[in-house]
Enzyme design. Structure first.
Site, mmCIF file in Angstrom:
data_model
loop_
_atom_site.group_PDB
_atom_site.id
_atom_site.type_symbol
_atom_site.label_atom_id
_atom_site.label_comp_id
_atom_site.label_asym_id
_atom_site.label_seq_id
_atom_site.Cartn_x
_atom_site.Cartn_y
_atom_site.Cartn_z
ATOM 1 N N CYS A 1 -1.219 4.709 -8.723
ATOM 2 C CA CYS A 1 -1.782 3.464 -9.337
ATOM 3 C C CYS A 1 -3.128 3.729 -9.903
ATOM 4 C CB CYS A 1 -1.745 2.096 -8.517
ATOM 5 S SG CYS A 1 -0.034 1.691 -8.552
ATOM 6 N N LYS B 1 -5.872 -7.211 -13.519
ATOM 7 C CA LYS B 1 -5.134 -6.261 -12.589
ATOM 8 C C LYS B 1 -6.085 -4.954 -12.629
ATOM 9 C CE LYS B 1 -2.750 -3.715 -10.195
ATOM 10 N NZ LYS B 1 -2.583 -3.568 -8.714
ATOM 11 N N THR C 1 1.770 -2.890 -14.186
ATOM 12 C CA THR C 1 0.666 -2.759 -14.502
ATOM 13 C C THR C 1 0.583 -2.413 -15.846
ATOM 14 O OG1 THR C 1 -0.211 -2.473 -12.195
ATOM 15 C CG2 THR C 1 -1.731 -1.912 -14.052
ATOM 16 N N GLU D 1 0.352 -0.054 -0.859
ATOM 17 C CA GLU D 1 1.436 0.622 -0.177
ATOM 18 C C GLU D 1 1.203 0.958 1.350
ATOM 19 O OE1 GLU D 1 3.012 4.183 -2.294
ATOM 20 O OE2 GLU D 1 2.884 3.294 -4.296
ATOM 21 N N ASN E 1 -8.222 -2.702 -9.779
ATOM 22 C CA ASN E 1 -8.236 -1.158 -9.449
ATOM 23 C C ASN E 1 -9.206 -0.425 -9.870
ATOM 24 O OD1 ASN E 1 -5.603 -1.782 -8.129
ATOM 25 N ND2 ASN E 1 -4.483 -0.820 -9.596
ATOM 26 N N PHE F 1 -0.691 -6.958 -6.564
ATOM 27 C CA PHE F 1 -1.817 -6.475 -5.846
ATOM 28 C C PHE F 1 -1.513 -5.880 -4.587
ATOM 29 C CE2 PHE F 1 -3.201 -10.111 -8.525
ATOM 30 C CZ PHE F 1 -4.175 -9.447 -9.399
HETATM 31 N N1 LIG Z 1 3.395 1.012 -6.034
HETATM 32 C C1 LIG Z 1 2.702 0.085 -5.817
HETATM 33 O O1 LIG Z 1 1.991 -0.047 -4.881
HETATM 34 C C2 LIG Z 1 2.055 -1.035 -6.869
HETATM 35 C C3 LIG Z 1 2.703 -0.644 -8.314
HETATM 36 N N2 LIG Z 1 2.265 -1.514 -9.286
HETATM 37 C C4 LIG Z 1 2.575 -1.406 -10.647
HETATM 38 O O2 LIG Z 1 4.277 -1.665 -10.587
HETATM 39 C C5 LIG Z 1 4.836 -0.778 -11.573
HETATM 40 C C6 LIG Z 1 6.127 -0.102 -10.902
HETATM 41 O O3 LIG Z 1 5.563 0.851 -9.914
HETATM 42 P P1 LIG Z 1 6.166 1.569 -8.716
HETATM 43 O O4 LIG Z 1 7.196 0.283 -7.986
HETATM 44 O O5 LIG Z 1 5.216 2.288 -7.832
HETATM 45 O O6 LIG Z 1 7.144 2.656 -9.689
HETATM 46 P P2 LIG Z 1 8.467 3.336 -9.011
HETATM 47 O O7 LIG Z 1 8.437 4.461 -9.999
HETATM 48 O O8 LIG Z 1 8.586 3.299 -7.742
HETATM 49 O O9 LIG Z 1 9.576 2.358 -9.504
HETATM 50 C C7 LIG Z 1 9.868 1.829 -10.811
HETATM 51 C C8 LIG Z 1 11.452 1.951 -10.766
HETATM 52 O O10 LIG Z 1 11.726 1.299 -12.105
HETATM 53 C C9 LIG Z 1 12.965 2.019 -12.456
HETATM 54 N N3 LIG Z 1 13.325 1.773 -13.827
HETATM 55 C C10 LIG Z 1 12.871 2.675 -14.835
HETATM 56 N N4 LIG Z 1 13.271 2.014 -16.012
HETATM 57 C C11 LIG Z 1 14.100 1.022 -15.789
HETATM 58 C C12 LIG Z 1 14.999 0.074 -16.562
HETATM 59 N N5 LIG Z 1 14.869 0.390 -17.890
HETATM 60 N N6 LIG Z 1 15.798 -0.891 -15.950
HETATM 61 C C13 LIG Z 1 15.569 -0.990 -14.583
HETATM 62 N N7 LIG Z 1 14.924 -0.077 -13.901
HETATM 63 C C14 LIG Z 1 14.087 0.652 -14.482
HETATM 64 C C15 LIG Z 1 12.971 3.246 -11.943
HETATM 65 O O11 LIG Z 1 14.306 3.849 -11.719
HETATM 66 C C16 LIG Z 1 12.232 3.015 -10.589
HETATM 67 O O12 LIG Z 1 13.100 2.794 -9.674
HETATM 68 C C17 LIG Z 1 3.891 0.150 -12.085
HETATM 69 O O13 LIG Z 1 3.263 -0.538 -13.233
HETATM 70 C C18 LIG Z 1 2.632 0.145 -11.064
HETATM 71 O O14 LIG Z 1 1.432 0.392 -11.825
HETATM 72 C C19 LIG Z 1 1.490 -2.598 -9.092
HETATM 73 C C20 LIG Z 1 1.059 -2.777 -7.875
HETATM 74 C C21 LIG Z 1 1.286 -2.123 -6.608
HETATM 75 O O1 LIG Z 2 -2.088 -1.288 -8.198
HETATM 76 C C1 LIG Z 2 -1.710 -0.702 -7.279
HETATM 77 O O2 LIG Z 2 -0.642 0.029 -7.237
HETATM 78 C C2 LIG Z 2 -2.206 -0.860 -5.940
HETATM 79 O O3 LIG Z 2 -3.195 0.112 -5.998
HETATM 80 C C3 LIG Z 2 -4.206 0.136 -4.847
HETATM 81 O O4 LIG Z 2 -3.099 0.397 -3.523
HETATM 82 P P1 LIG Z 2 -2.558 1.687 -3.000
HETATM 83 O O5 LIG Z 2 -2.636 2.668 -4.030
HETATM 84 O O6 LIG Z 2 -1.462 1.516 -2.346
HETATM 85 O O7 LIG Z 2 -3.633 2.329 -1.738
HETATM 86 P P2 LIG Z 2 -4.946 2.246 -1.401
HETATM 87 O O8 LIG Z 2 -5.112 1.429 -0.070
HETATM 88 O O9 LIG Z 2 -5.956 1.208 -2.419
HETATM 89 O O10 LIG Z 2 -5.606 3.380 -1.452
HETATM 90 C C4 LIG Z 2 -5.490 4.187 -2.715
HETATM 91 C C5 LIG Z 2 -6.371 5.612 -2.352
HETATM 92 O O11 LIG Z 2 -7.745 5.557 -2.392
HETATM 93 C C6 LIG Z 2 -8.080 6.231 -0.990
HETATM 94 N N1 LIG Z 2 -9.318 5.702 -0.374
HETATM 95 C C7 LIG Z 2 -9.054 4.205 0.308
HETATM 96 C C8 LIG Z 2 -10.272 3.680 0.536
HETATM 97 C C9 LIG Z 2 -11.317 4.143 1.038
HETATM 98 O O12 LIG Z 2 -12.332 3.644 1.607
HETATM 99 N N2 LIG Z 2 -11.167 5.565 0.683
HETATM 100 C C10 LIG Z 2 -10.416 6.146 -0.095
HETATM 101 O O13 LIG Z 2 -10.431 7.476 -0.287
HETATM 102 C C11 LIG Z 2 -6.712 6.239 -0.121
HETATM 103 O O14 LIG Z 2 -6.723 7.443 0.648
HETATM 104 C C12 LIG Z 2 -5.610 6.415 -1.299
HETATM 105 O O15 LIG Z 2 -5.507 7.851 -1.707
HETATM 106 C C13 LIG Z 2 -4.709 -1.087 -4.507
HETATM 107 O O16 LIG Z 2 -5.454 -1.035 -3.452
HETATM 108 C C14 LIG Z 2 -3.612 -2.293 -4.548
HETATM 109 O O17 LIG Z 2 -4.321 -3.459 -4.466
HETATM 110 C C15 LIG Z 2 -2.974 -2.122 -5.768
HETATM 111 O O18 LIG Z 2 -1.883 -3.154 -6.063
#
Ligand SMILES: NC(=O)C1=CN([C@@H]2O[C@H](COP(=O)(O)OP(=O)(O)OC[C@H]3O[C@@H](n4cnc5c(N)ncnc54)[C@H](O)[C@@H]3O)[C@@H](O)[C@H]2O)C=CC1
Ligand SMILES: O=C(O)[C@H]1O[C@H](OP(=O)(O)OP(=O)(O)OC[C@H]2O[C@@H](n3ccc(=O)[nH]c3=O)[C@H](O)[C@@H]2O)[C@H](O)[C@@H](O)[C@@H]1O
Length: 439
Positions: A266, A210, A125, A153, A214, A150
């Site tokens: 996020c 995106k 993102t 977790e 959010n 999208f």
């Molecule tokens: N966690 C989620 O549910 C979602 C995350 N996103 C977006 O995806 C991106 C990643 O988020 P997360 O997976 O949660 O973060 P995270 O911190 O869990 O993972 C990022 C990974 O990238 C690695 N990394 C950092 N620099 C690097 C490099 N130069 N080469 C290779 N690996 C490298 C880190 O060691 C780490 O394992 C963010 O932009 C976040 O906003 C989007 C949708 C859902």
């Molecule tokens: O960009 C991202 O990383 C992601 O962020 C959120 O996903 P996530 O953070 O995994 O979890 P959510 O289910 O969205 O919950 C986020 C937070 O809102 C809170 N929440 C959710 C729903 C609600 O009705 N009330 C509320 O307090 C949850 O407890 C949690 O702390 C979005 O739902 C995803 O679509 C997106 O891809």
């Protein structure tokens, strides 16, 4: 197809595993050697339901491997970028150093294949305008497409293999756009065949989709939490209100759960980065409402602290307080910007003897927060407590028996920070039940 996934955290590890499970050959690259070793051993480095099975199946198929060596991506047709974009220390803006480093490291390994130039698909993102900037770095070495993710977790595997929609932000040149679209269609063929909507646009629109999504989700949550504040001022019931307005299809019932607010890696950082970017673009006025969304959200955390102080009649220092939940949501061990952990820390700062427990986040908490008293179970945390706070709605907490628990605490006060408990049952068992916007 041969794919690479750069950055194997919550997003990338799931994406790499699911893409290999769908039949592609995938190499996952991460700079964290310990994470790579665990992934190669079929041991997910974080809690995500179903990931272990998919990861192990994909590794056993021989189509998936993880490495720290970027050179191993050579020959892949599509390279997904899934590195972190956290909030920059001291500002609201996104820290893009990981994205820049990943792209810089990738470019020398990009190779043309029989179907054309390599495709780089951004999934992280990012602030609007990032793709256009990265495209300059990539130059003619590859074709850049922005393909935001999208997934939620706790439902990451399901959301990856069966997303609501796929969004492609394509390059301006028609030939390059066609190459990017054809390559991503190839990656997602089995998902598209099921009728999943695929929307194509320019880079900026895809980046904005995106952060707009959010921001909307955050707005829904803060809206209902503002209504919870009104309910608290009037004695009304926010759960009833949410249900009643949700019957209107235009409003809908989802994402209207009032409580201690949103957290995670996020929503909070994405709305802040969006505001910061709007400021850079001279459009800060368009997003000033997000400032209010953020402050309503943070107010709920302090409100829970205040309710606890009130329950303890102001005598906080030394008082045992049980905090049930540390992860930002159930079915995850992610403690990034977790409301539960924030409340626990604030109470600890006031001198309470906080005992915190979480079914998944316990181990990570012990590692990163040695200052906290982390307990293995709710029973263990609750013994002798003067107040019990339910802050992450894990099913095992929601189903706790108030009668049994009542025997173990020093004072029967339950603060239901997620409005998930049966208040009548708790009151019948002699507890003072405190909901958020619920009488
Ligand atoms: N966690 C989620 O549910 C979602 C995350 N996103 C977006 O995806 C991106 C990643 O988020 P997360 O997976 O949660 O973060 P995270 O911190 O869990 O993972 C990022 C990974 O990238 C690695 N990394 C950092 N620099 C690097 C490099 N130069 N080469 C290779 N690996 C490298 C880190 O060691 C780490 O394992 C963010 O932009 C976040 O906003 C989007 C949708 C859902
Ligand atoms: O960009 C991202 O990383 C992601 O962020 C959120 O996903 P996530 O953070 O995994 O979890 P959510 O289910 O969205 O919950 C986020 C937070 O809102 C809170 N929440 C959710 C729903 C609600 O009705 N009330 C509320 O307090 C949850 O407890 C949690 O702390 C979005 O739902 C995803 O679509 C997106 O891809």
């Amino acid at each position: 197809m041969n794919l690479s996934v750069i950055g194997c955290g919550y997003l990338g590890a799931v994406h790499a595993s699911c893409m290999a499970d769908l039949g592609h050959t995938v190499v996952g690259v991460d700079v964290d050697a310990a994470k790579v070793a665990r992934l190669n051993a079929g041991d997910p480095p974080f809690h995500e339901p179903g990931l272990g099975e998919v990861l192990q199946r994909a590794l056993a198929s021989g189509r998936l491997r993880f490495t720290t060596d970027m050179a191993e991506v050579a020959g892949a047709e599509v390279h997904f970028i899934g590195v972190g974009t956290p909030q920059q220390l001291g500002t609201y803006a996104a820290d893009l150093t990981y994205v820049d480093a990943a792209v810089d490291a990738l470019v020398p390994h990009l190779t043309d294949g029989p179907n054309g130039p390599a495709v780089i698909a951004g999934k992280s993102t990012v602030p609007v305008g990032t793709a256009a900037r990265l495209a300059e770095t990539i130059g003619d070495a590859g074709v850049l497409v922005w393909n935001p993710e999208f997934l939620r977790e706790g439902f990451a595997v399901q959301d990856t293999v069966a997303p609501d929609r796929l969004v492609y932000g394509l390059p301006p040149e028609p030939e390059r756009a066609a190459r990017a679209q054809e390559a991503l269609d190839g990656v997602y063929v089995s998902i598209l065949e099921r009728g999943t909507p695929r929307l194509t646009a320019d880079w900026a629109s895809a980046e904005l989709v995106k952060v707009a999504a959010n921001s909307f989700l955050a707005t829904k949550i803060s809206f209902i939490n503002a209504m919870a504040e009104m309910c608290e001022a009037t004695g009304a019931d926010v759960s009833f209100l949410a249900e009643a307005i949700g019957h209107d299809d235009r409003i809908g019932k989802k994402f209207l759960k009032a409580g201690v607010g949103f957290g995670g890696g996020c929503l909070p950082k994405d709305i802040r980065a969006f505001m910061a970017r709007a400021g850079e673009l001279g459009a800060e006025q368009s997003l000033t409402f997000l400032r209010e969304i953020d402050s309503i959200n943070l107010r709920r955390r302090q409100h829970v602290v205040n309710l606890t102080v009130h329950a303890l009649e102001g005598r906080v220092p030394g008082k045992p307080v049980a905090v049930l939940g540390a992860a930002f949501k159930p079915h995850s061990d992610d403690i990034r910007d977790s409301p539960a952990l924030d409340v626990a820390s604030r109470l600890s700062g006031l001198g309470a003897k906080v005992r915190i427990t979480d079914p998944a986040a316990g181990p990570v908490l012990r590692q990163v927060r040695p200052d906290l008293d982390v307990r293995d179970s709710a029973g263990d945390a609750i013994d002798g407590a003067h107040a019990v706070l339910l802050l992450t709605e894990w099913p095992e907490f929601v189903s706790l028996d108030p009668v049994e628990l009542g025997e173990r605490v020093a004072q029967r006060t339950i603060i239901d920070g997620r409005n998930v408990l049966d208040s009548a049952a708790w009151r019948a068992a002699g507890w003072t039940y405190v909901g958020l916007g619920r009488p």
